[in-house]
Design an enzyme around this catalytic site. Structure first.
Site, PDB file in Angstrom:
ATOM      1  N   ASP A   1      -7.928  -2.951  -3.771  1.00  7.94           N
ATOM      2  CA  ASP A   1      -9.239  -3.188  -3.172  1.00  7.94           C
ATOM      3  C   ASP A   1      -9.081  -3.169  -1.656  1.00  7.94           C
ATOM      4  OD1 ASP A   1     -11.865  -3.809  -2.767  1.00  7.94           O
ATOM      5  OD2 ASP A   1     -11.766  -5.837  -3.579  1.00  7.94           O
TER       6      ASP A   1
ATOM      7  N   ASP B   1     -14.017   2.092  -2.440  1.00 11.80           N
ATOM      8  CA  ASP B   1     -12.988   1.233  -1.861  1.00 11.80           C
ATOM      9  C   ASP B   1     -12.163   0.449  -2.873  1.00 11.80           C
ATOM     10  OD1 ASP B   1     -15.081  -0.367  -2.635  1.00 11.80           O
ATOM     11  OD2 ASP B   1     -15.030  -1.644  -0.860  1.00 11.80           O
ATOM     12  N   GLU B   2     -12.292   0.737  -4.153  1.00 11.35           N
ATOM     13  CA  GLU B   2     -11.450   0.023  -5.120  1.00 11.35           C
ATOM     14  C   GLU B   2     -11.228   0.868  -6.371  1.00 11.35           C
ATOM     15  OE1 GLU B   2     -13.038  -3.419  -7.167  1.00 11.35           O
ATOM     16  OE2 GLU B   2     -15.066  -2.928  -6.474  1.00 11.35           O
TER      17      GLU B   2
END
Length: 363
Positions: free
Chosen positions: A15, A108-109
């Site tokens: 993350d 983003d993860e």
């Protein structure tokens, strides 16, 4: 391993730390060390907040005006989603050097399954390498969680943010879950957490004490999932082909809406939220569905599909308002509105012709 024993998986959840805001601080030295929010000030919401801003209580999805009240020195930066997507692609390429089993959740993860791709290393060591390479290639920091299933790996990645690594081994999984408040569980949203708390379920330990029959009676099919996670069990696989079918947002109002002007204004933040989540996931859609629940709890949906994908939140809002107009008038008023975007595809796969959606262009 004895015959019939379940194989222990090695799952990593990576993350990025305050991704959008961190990209802006990386690219503009004047923003470093200062409270930054990505989003718009007027009638907008915070898409991302730097850690400096979070110290004042600023959070993503918070109305921008409230964020300004919490942090008067807050600096707003216009989102640059093309840049965020490019950085996300760099990160995905790093992941691909370690395993083909990558399940992105957003820009983003992502989950990575390293079980069959360790090559003599531990999953923890690989997670360390991935974080180091992300820093080297992008100049950004990432946090990672390592465990034997997806639920615990995601919990672990939150433990030492920012720029941290946390491992939950198999022998510690169930005990770790018991110590956490229900609100920390991925898969238990605010509404479900409130329902659980109404039954005296405040922590993982409280959840563990409930029978499967009790949970399924009150939470339906999700009851089995809750029963499992209370014991540190999660059989979900990392799915590299995972495709989200729709993105939606809805809100129930304390007072029924009786003027169409108020209802149209209420649709604006829903359209913004749907667009923000679509952008974060790198998706675009062709179908807008409006959900209306009246004061007497009757519910209807109306949908419209276009030949080309919608290109901004103004387009989503315009269609939702058009769908609302003929169904709004009702003596009971409107107690809930919702917008869903479906027909999703990767952004850029179907760009509209220059004048295709001119009706929705903003001046």
């Amino acid at each position: 391993m004895t015959e019939g024993a379940e194989r222990i998986r090695r799952i990593v959840h990576v993350d990025m730390d305050a991704f959008y805001a961190s990209v802006e601080q990386r690219d503009d030295p004047a923003l470093r060390g200062r409270p930054v929010a990505v989003g718009g000030i007027q009638r907008g919401v915070v898409a991302a907040a730097s850690y400096e801003a979070r110290r004042f209580g600023v959070r993503s999805a918070m109305p921008s005006m409230r964020a300004m009240r919490l942090c008067p020195d807050l600096i707003f930066v216009k989102p640059r989603f093309d840049v965020y997507r490019a950085v996300s692609q760099q990160i995905r390429e790093i992941f691909a050097d370690y395993t083909p089993l990558i399940e992105p959740l957003s820009l983003d993860e992502a989950y990575l399954d390293l079980t069959d791709h360790l090559e003599g290393r531990t999953a923890t060591r690989i997670a360390q390498e991935i974080r180091a390479r992300i820093r080297e290639v992008t100049g950004l920091t990432a946090s990672a969680g390592v465990s034997y299933n997806k639920f615990l790996a995601k919990l672990a990645s939150d433990q030492r943010k920012p720029d941290g690594l946390f491992v939950i081994p198999p022998e510690a999984g169930a005990e770790f879950v018991q110590s956490l408040p229900i609100g920390r569980f991925h898969g238990v949203g605010p509404a479900t957490a409130a329902r659980m708390q109404a039954h005296g379920i405040e922590t993982g330990a409280d959840l563990l004490r409930q029978s499967l029959e009790f949970l399924t009676a009150r939470f339906g099919k999700s009851g089995q999932f809750y029963w499992n996670i209370a014991r540190g069990i999660d059989h979900r696989e990392v799915r590299p082909d995972r495709i989200r079918k729709s993105i939606g947002a809805e809100n129930t109002y304390f007072e029924d809406l009786r003027r169409i002007e108020d209802a149209e204004a209420a649709l604006a933040p829903l359209a913004e939220k749907v667009w923000r989540h679509a952008d974060k996931a790198g998706r675009q859609g062709r179908t807008v569905t409006l959900k209306v629940k009246y004061g007497d709890f009757r519910q209807i949906t109306r949908a419209r599909s276009l030949a080309q994908p919608l290109r901004d939140q103004a387009a989503i809002l315009a269609i939702a308002c058009e769908l609302l107009a003929p169904v709004f008038a009702d003596p009971h008023g409107v107690r809930l509105l919702g917008i869903t975007l479906s027909g999703l595809e990767l952004r850029g796969q179907g760009e509209p012709p220059p004048q295709q959606l001119g009706l929705f262009d903003q001046a």
